[in-house]
Design an enzyme around this catalytic site. Structure first.
Site, PDB file in Angstrom:
ATOM      1  CG  ASP A  40      -2.205  -0.620   1.051  1.00 52.20           C
ATOM      2  OD1 ASP A  40      -2.496  -0.976  -0.093  1.00 52.20           O
ATOM      3  OD2 ASP A  40      -2.960  -0.730   2.032  1.00 52.20           O
ATOM      4  CE  LYS A  62      -7.350   1.121  -0.843  1.00 55.30           C
ATOM      5  NZ  LYS A  62      -8.461   0.533  -0.143  1.00 55.30           N
ATOM      6  CG  MET A 175      -8.055   7.994   7.255  1.00 54.92           C
ATOM      7  SD  MET A 175      -9.009   6.558   6.781  1.00 54.92           S
ATOM      8  CE  MET A 175      -9.527   5.913   8.356  1.00 54.92           C
TER       9      MET A 175
END
Ligand SMILES: C[S@@+](CC[C@H](N)C(=O)[O-])C[C@H]1O[C@@H](n2cnc3c(N)ncnc32)[C@H](O)[C@@H]1O
Length: 258
Positions: A40, A62, A175
């Protein structure tokens, strides 16, 4: 796709918060033994050096809206590569089961009767505040810490932020940078105005940064946020354990004595 002749297996490996040394021995052993590696965006590519030179690797990262592969494509790739190569290591930032979609991947892989294994990783939620000297718990200061997403699947802030704000908990928000103003306004409703918070970006890496403020002054920090880099928001009185508060105290004492 080839047949199952290679004993297909997928190991989900937590690669830690970024520093290549903040990885477990078990993770290193899994990487060394891998026949194929998918990794990732938040995985430090230096960690791939633990793999055999002959092991193929594939970046499936991502970051924000820039997805190399959709989650469905990643799931299918894991299955296909396991049938094709044998032991696939799926490397994920931090710990695969902390906002890492690890469980979804396991479910999909197991639906093909492929063996799976988990190697837990050091989550950024724990490591990044610790590296800055911010304890997530301190006796007589707080009774829990909550790790919360700052952005739910529909883009809103989690209702758990409102609930957590009403407790003594240290709030560790992942996030959350893009929703930071909404989060700060929510905290202001329930916590005292001098509640300290820290925004730590690129934790454990050479370009790590930290911004510390009190919640009443949160607007001072908005311009300092780098939206392209990963960041954690830590909210709660434990943030006063950071050395910046000691420096401030020293400055206050020094200026009072002259
Ligand atoms: C999709 S979540 C994955 C979390 C990961 N599974 C873990 O346990 O650390 C990604 C978020 O983790 C946080 N994060 C991960 N690594 C970080 C780092 N080195 N510094 C700051 N925040 C980080 C950021 O909030 C980022 O947006």
């Amino acid at each position: 796709m080839k047949t199952k002749k290679n004993n297909p297996k997928v190991t989900l490996v937590g690669a830690g918060p970024g520093d290549k040394d903040l990885i477990t021995l078990k993770a290193v052993k899994a990487i060394e033994q891998a026949d194929f590696i998918l990794y990732d965006a938040l995985v430090n590519p230096e960690i791939l050096a633990y793999a055999k030179k002959s092991t193929p690797t594939l970046y499936v990262g991502k970051r924000f809206n820039n997805h190399a592969f959709s989650q469905d494509e990643i799931n299918q790739l894991l299955v296909n590569k396991a049938f094709e190569y044998g032991h696939v290591v799926r490397l994920k930032g931090g710990d695969s089961f902390v906002f890492g979609r690890g469980s979804e991947e396991i479910d999909f892989i197991e639906s093909y009767a492929i063996e799976t294994a988990i190697v837990p990783g050091i989550s950024s939620a724990l490591a990044v505040p610790a590296l800055q000297g911010i304890p997530l718990t301190k006796r007589n200061v707080n009774e829990s810490f909550w790790v919360i997403t700052g952005t739910t699947s529909n883009g809103e802030i989690s209702k758990d932020i409102t609930l957590g704000a009403q407790s003594s908990a240290t709030l560790v928000i992942l996030m959350g940078l893009r929703n930071f103003s909404l989060i700060a306004e929510e905290i202001k409703k329930f916590r005292h105005k001098y509640t300290p918070f820290a925004i730590i970006q690129n934790g454990s890496l050479p370009n790590e940064t930290i911004t510390i403020e009190t919640i009443n002054n949160y607007k001072n920090t908005i311009d300092k946020i780098d939206y392209k880099s990963p960041g954690i928001i830590v909210i709660g009185d434990v943030v006063t354990e950071h050395s910046a508060f000691l420096d401030e105290e020293i400055q206050r004492v020094l200026s009072a004595s002259f």
